[in-house]
Design a protein around this motif. Structure first.
Motif, PDB file in Angstrom:
ATOM      1  N   PRO A   1      -3.182   2.100  -4.545  1.00 48.20           N
ATOM      2  CA  PRO A   1      -4.234   2.550  -5.038  1.00 48.20           C
ATOM      3  C   PRO A   1      -4.751   1.281  -6.701  1.00 48.20           C
ATOM      4  CG  PRO A   1      -3.401   4.199  -5.121  1.00 48.20           C
ATOM      5  CD  PRO A   1      -2.798   3.865  -4.124  1.00 48.20           C
ATOM      6  N   LEU A   2      -3.546   0.868  -7.104  1.00 46.57           N
ATOM      7  CA  LEU A   2      -4.267   0.158  -8.704  1.00 46.57           C
ATOM      8  C   LEU A   2      -4.064  -0.280  -8.511  1.00 46.57           C
ATOM      9  CD1 LEU A   2      -1.088   2.431 -10.965  1.00 46.57           C
ATOM     10  CD2 LEU A   2      -4.247   2.152 -10.944  1.00 46.57           C
ATOM     11  N   ILE A   3      -3.395  -1.719  -7.137  1.00 44.18           N
ATOM     12  CA  ILE A   3      -4.175  -2.573  -7.110  1.00 44.18           C
ATOM     13  C   ILE A   3      -5.455  -2.702  -6.027  1.00 44.18           C
ATOM     14  CG2 ILE A   3      -3.863  -4.752  -4.706  1.00 44.18           C
ATOM     15  CD1 ILE A   3      -0.728  -3.772  -5.157  1.00 44.18           C
ATOM     16  N   GLY A   4      -5.902  -1.502  -5.454  1.00 40.36           N
ATOM     17  CA  GLY A   4      -7.281  -1.588  -5.134  1.00 40.36           C
ATOM     18  C   GLY A   4      -8.263  -1.730  -6.299  1.00 40.36           C
ATOM     19  N   LEU A   5      -8.531  -0.872  -7.708  1.00 36.14           N
ATOM     20  CA  LEU A   5      -8.636  -1.126  -8.731  1.00 36.14           C
ATOM     21  C   LEU A   5      -9.035  -2.058  -9.318  1.00 36.14           C
ATOM     22  CD1 LEU A   5     -10.685   1.039 -10.379  1.00 36.14           C
ATOM     23  CD2 LEU A   5      -8.422   1.128 -12.059  1.00 36.14           C
ATOM     24  N   LEU A   6      -7.364  -3.151  -9.053  1.00 36.75           N
ATOM     25  CA  LEU A   6      -6.706  -4.506 -10.305  1.00 36.75           C
ATOM     26  C   LEU A   6      -8.127  -5.209  -9.465  1.00 36.75           C
ATOM     27  CD1 LEU A   6      -5.650  -6.187 -11.911  1.00 36.75           C
ATOM     28  CD2 LEU A   6      -3.591  -6.297 -10.379  1.00 36.75           C
ATOM     29  N   VAL A   7      -7.986  -5.430  -8.290  1.00 32.72           N
ATOM     30  CA  VAL A   7      -9.058  -6.357  -7.150  1.00 32.72           C
ATOM     31  C   VAL A   7     -10.582  -6.548  -7.842  1.00 32.72           C
ATOM     32  CG1 VAL A   7      -9.456  -6.937  -4.816  1.00 32.72           C
ATOM     33  CG2 VAL A   7      -7.165  -6.790  -5.362  1.00 32.72           C
TER      34      VAL A   7
END
Length: 341
Positions: free
Chosen positions: A103-109
């Motif tokens: 989830p956090l990688i998705g937000l970062l991307v």
């Protein structure tokens, strides 16, 4: 698409039959995961070039996903959950990493690439989905810990009605309105009930289910293909306009998931096989669920990242499995002994 089968006590006359069933299931799974990316690419092409046909399939995407989840439930047995008690730490690490890292990688991307709201929500929703059903086969091919993979996928899937809506609301609510309650109810209907139903059928009619195990990976492949056709057919304009940036987002999301998942497990003193398993479980998402939820809760454009993720993570997973398999011999003498692998 689990590769697990119940193992009778040594010396019983059912052992050869179960071993034969398991070997047949393994062969079927290997073939399915090999041709899966090609079939998904074909499905995407059908959806793009024949959108009218795809739209006739679109109203039934929740049914396709329910069939996939029921097939997953049929592959599960009660011993698959025993690792929660026997080896709780690696299971906990994998499941927590699944619902924190992706989830956090998705937000970062989405922030780095400055994606528009519908695509941003789609990427984040992929990250908030549970582990992918094909991750078990990839773990098997990678010489990772398949039993651990099955347990991680099962637990993350059972937690999805709670975790996926809450995380999506938290991380994507600033982009578009999120009805977490409706999303949770949809996941219960499309995921939890079919998986539990499949598990119950396996308990009641185990011998019959053993006979059809080789066909189950193909049921999953067919179901995901139908979901992709449906989603792509409703996203043709979005593909033309933003297909390149979405593909980049998917590659970054998936690749960082593999990498961070692996090193998270290693830093927490897990063995090499457990780390490879965590890597695969974190990087491979239930993109069929994400696509179905995105199309129903948001828009076809929001489902585009999940559709592309479905194609890409199976391609990358197959490549990663080959790499891990070839490197397995170098890690036979694993220096980390904190957890038995």
């Amino acid at each position: 698409m689990s590769t697990q089968s119940p193992t009778p006590a040594p010396g019983t006359d059912t052992v050869p039959a179960v071993d034969a069933a398991r070997a047949s299931e393994d062969r079927s799974a290997r073939i399915a995961v090999t041709v899966f990316p090609a079939l998904i690419l074909l499905a995407a092409a059908v959806g793009f070039f024949a959108p009218g046909f795809g739209q006739t399939l679109a109203p039934y995407t929740s049914i396709y996903l329910g069939v996939i989840m029921f097939a997953m439930g049929l592959t599960l047995t009660i011993p698959d959950f025993a690792l929660v008690v026997k080896r709780p730490l690696p299971v906990l690490i994998g499941v927590v990493a699944q619902y924190v890292i992706m989830p956090l990688i998705g937000l970062l991307v989405t922030i780095v690439l400055q994606l528009p709201p519908e695509l941003a929500v789609g990427v984040i929703l992929v990250g908030c989905a549970p582990g992918g059903t094909s991750s078990n086969v990839i773990c098997y091919l990678a010489k990772a810990d398949t039993a651990l993979s099955v347990t991680m996928t099962s637990i993350s899937t059972l937690l999805a009605p709670l975790m996926t809506p809450l995380l999506t609301l938290w991380l994507a609510g600033s982009y578009l309105p999120v009805d977490a309650g409706a999303m949770a109810l949809s996941i219960v209907k499309m995921v939890l009930i079919p998986v539990v139903g499949g598990l119950v059928v396996r308990l009641i009619a185990g011998k019959l289910v053993d006979r059809i195990l080789p066909a189950l990976p193909w049921i999953s492949v067919a179901g995901i293909s139908l979901v992709v056709i449906s989603v792509v057919s409703g996203s043709t304009e979005a593909i033309v306009a933003a297909g390149g940036i979405v593909l980049l987002a998917v590659i970054l999301h998936n690749g960082l998931g593999y990498l961070i998942g692996y090193w998270t497990a290693r830093l927490l003193r897990q063995g090499e096989r457990a780390a490879r398993t965590t890597s695969i479980e974190v990087g491979m998402q239930n993109s069929g669920l994400a696509a179905t939820l995105a199309a129903s809760a948001f828009s076809p454009a929001a489902a585009l990242p999940a559709a592309i993720f479905s194609i890409w993570h199976n391609l990358s997973g197959a490549v990663l499995a080959m790499y891990y398999r070839r490197s397995a011999d170098r890690h036979q003498a694993d220096p980390v002994r904190a957890v038995s692998v």
